[in-house]
Design a protein around this motif. Sequence first.
Motif, short mmCIF file in Angstrom:
data_model
loop_
_atom_site.label_atom_id
_atom_site.label_comp_id
_atom_site.label_asym_id
_atom_site.label_seq_id
_atom_site.Cartn_x
_atom_site.Cartn_y
_atom_site.Cartn_z
N ASN A 121 36.22 29.06 43.98
CA ASN A 121 35.71 28.02 44.91
C ASN A 121 34.93 28.89 45.81
OD1 ASN A 121 34.65 25.74 45.74
ND2 ASN A 121 36.82 24.95 46.66
N PHE A 122 34.16 29.74 45.65
CA PHE A 122 33.31 30.57 46.88
C PHE A 122 34.15 31.32 47.81
CE2 PHE A 122 30.57 26.90 45.72
CZ PHE A 122 29.45 27.46 45.49
N SER A 123 35.09 30.67 48.30
CA SER A 123 35.79 31.51 49.40
C SER A 123 37.00 32.24 48.95
CB SER A 123 36.30 30.76 50.59
OG SER A 123 37.36 29.68 50.22
N LEU A 124 37.29 33.31 49.55
CA LEU A 124 38.33 34.39 48.96
C LEU A 124 39.35 34.78 50.02
CD1 LEU A 124 38.77 35.80 46.25
CD2 LEU A 124 37.40 37.51 47.05
N ILE A 125 40.70 34.34 49.76
CA ILE A 125 41.65 34.40 50.67
C ILE A 125 41.97 36.08 50.62
CG2 ILE A 125 44.07 34.44 51.19
CD1 ILE A 125 44.06 31.66 50.33
N PRO A 126 42.08 36.84 51.71
CA PRO A 126 42.24 38.23 51.61
C PRO A 126 43.64 38.48 50.81
CG PRO A 126 41.87 37.69 53.97
CD PRO A 126 42.12 36.34 53.27
N PHE A 127 43.35 39.38 49.89
CA PHE A 127 44.48 39.72 49.00
C PHE A 127 44.53 41.16 48.82
CE2 PHE A 127 45.96 40.23 44.18
CZ PHE A 127 46.95 39.57 44.58
N ASP A 128 46.08 41.75 48.71
CA ASP A 128 45.83 43.34 48.77
C ASP A 128 45.43 43.95 47.26
OD1 ASP A 128 46.61 43.67 51.30
OD2 ASP A 128 48.85 43.45 50.92
N GLY A 129 45.66 43.21 46.23
CA GLY A 129 45.31 43.53 44.88
C GLY A 129 43.75 43.20 44.67
N PRO A 130 43.32 43.55 43.48
CA PRO A 130 41.94 43.29 43.07
C PRO A 130 41.66 41.62 43.20
CG PRO A 130 43.25 43.79 41.08
CD PRO A 130 44.25 43.82 42.23
N SER A 131 40.45 41.18 43.44
CA SER A 131 40.17 40.03 43.50
C SER A 131 38.88 39.53 43.01
CB SER A 131 39.71 39.66 45.30
OG SER A 131 41.42 39.93 45.81
N ILE A 132 38.74 38.23 42.56
CA ILE A 132 37.44 37.66 42.06
C ILE A 132 37.11 36.59 42.59
CG2 ILE A 132 36.31 37.06 39.68
CD1 ILE A 132 38.26 38.80 38.21
N SER A 133 35.75 36.53 42.68
CA SER A 133 35.37 34.99 43.57
C SER A 133 34.18 34.64 42.56
CB SER A 133 34.92 35.31 44.71
OG SER A 133 34.41 34.02 45.46
N THR A 134 34.11 33.24 42.37
CA THR A 134 33.07 32.75 41.57
C THR A 134 31.89 32.01 42.48
OG1 THR A 134 34.52 32.04 39.51
CG2 THR A 134 32.50 30.85 39.61
N LEU A 179 32.19 36.59 53.76
CA LEU A 179 33.52 37.31 53.57
C LEU A 179 33.93 37.50 52.20
CD1 LEU A 179 35.37 35.16 56.56
CD2 LEU A 179 35.14 37.67 56.44
N ALA A 180 33.63 36.47 51.36
CA ALA A 180 34.18 36.51 49.83
C ALA A 180 33.30 37.77 49.29
CB ALA A 180 33.58 35.23 49.10
N LEU A 181 32.11 38.05 49.78
CA LEU A 181 31.25 39.11 49.15
C LEU A 181 32.10 40.38 49.56
CD1 LEU A 181 27.76 37.91 49.62
CD2 LEU A 181 28.88 38.32 47.51
N GLU A 182 32.49 40.44 50.69
CA GLU A 182 33.21 41.49 51.32
C GLU A 182 34.50 41.84 50.81
OE1 GLU A 182 34.90 42.57 55.60
OE2 GLU A 182 33.20 42.00 55.71
N ARG A 183 35.05 40.91 50.27
CA ARG A 183 36.56 40.99 50.01
C ARG A 183 36.71 41.24 48.34
NH1 ARG A 183 38.50 35.85 53.38
NH2 ARG A 183 38.82 36.89 55.49
N ALA A 184 35.67 40.69 47.94
CA ALA A 184 35.62 40.51 46.10
C ALA A 184 35.53 41.88 45.64
CB ALA A 184 34.68 39.65 45.67
N ASP A 185 36.22 42.17 44.65
CA ASP A 185 36.08 43.20 43.66
C ASP A 185 35.09 43.17 42.56
OD1 ASP A 185 38.06 45.38 44.79
OD2 ASP A 185 39.41 43.54 44.45
N HIS A 186 34.92 41.81 42.34
CA HIS A 186 34.11 41.32 41.21
C HIS A 186 33.79 39.76 41.76
CE1 HIS A 186 35.03 44.77 38.74
NE2 HIS A 186 36.45 44.59 38.75
N LEU A 187 32.43 39.59 40.82
CA LEU A 187 32.06 38.15 41.28
C LEU A 187 31.58 37.68 39.90
CD1 LEU A 187 29.34 39.04 44.23
CD2 LEU A 187 31.60 37.83 44.32
N ILE A 188 31.92 36.27 39.73
CA ILE A 188 31.40 35.73 38.84
C ILE A 188 30.15 34.86 39.12
CG2 ILE A 188 31.92 33.97 36.82
CD1 ILE A 188 34.65 35.08 36.91
N ALA A 189 28.93 34.76 38.67
CA ALA A 189 27.81 33.94 39.15
C ALA A 189 27.40 32.95 37.88
CB ALA A 189 26.69 34.67 39.54
N ILE A 190 27.57 31.69 38.26
CA ILE A 190 27.31 30.78 37.44
C ILE A 190 25.92 30.40 37.81
CG2 ILE A 190 27.94 28.53 36.26
CD1 ILE A 190 30.55 29.11 37.09
#
Length: 158
Positions: A107-120, A147-158
């Motif tokens: 859902n767009f926003s991405l909470i900071p996470f120490d491991g790998p992160s994905i945002s859709t 922020l999501a773009l900065e934090r995400a390791d990968h993005l899913i774009a629909i």
Amino acid sequence: MSEGTLKVILGVDAISQPLTGIGRYTFELAQGLLQAPDIEARFFTLGRWVKDPTELIRSDRPSNSLRARARQIPFRRVLRRLYHGFNRLRFNREVKHLEGFLYHSPNFSLIPFDGPSISTFHDLSVIHYPQFHPEERVAFMSRALPLALERADHLIAI
């Protein structure tokens, strides 16, 4: 779980009644993760873990009526920021002891996470056509998307 198990934390805040759009996408993704072999899935929403995402779409769920009433509250922007801050604190506390997980926010926003992160990212109409969105959503997305773009390791774009 075997050594080759994929460990996933899925943010399921979008799952609520009525189940449409991002909520439907998130619900179906959660159901698929539960059924997939060699995937350990955990679901996080409203500052807590949920074992079965189906419970989030029950019509008698208190937060479903709370969401509807929240739209009427004059200070909902302040409440939304407080909620996001609370959710972030709870999430950080809850995931501290987990190892080897990847976090996916559908859902767009991405909470900071120490491991790998994905945002859709479902669409960018809020950026390209802000006049068709509530001012509150445009303001939120203006903060959340970079922020999501900065934090995400990968993005899913629909």
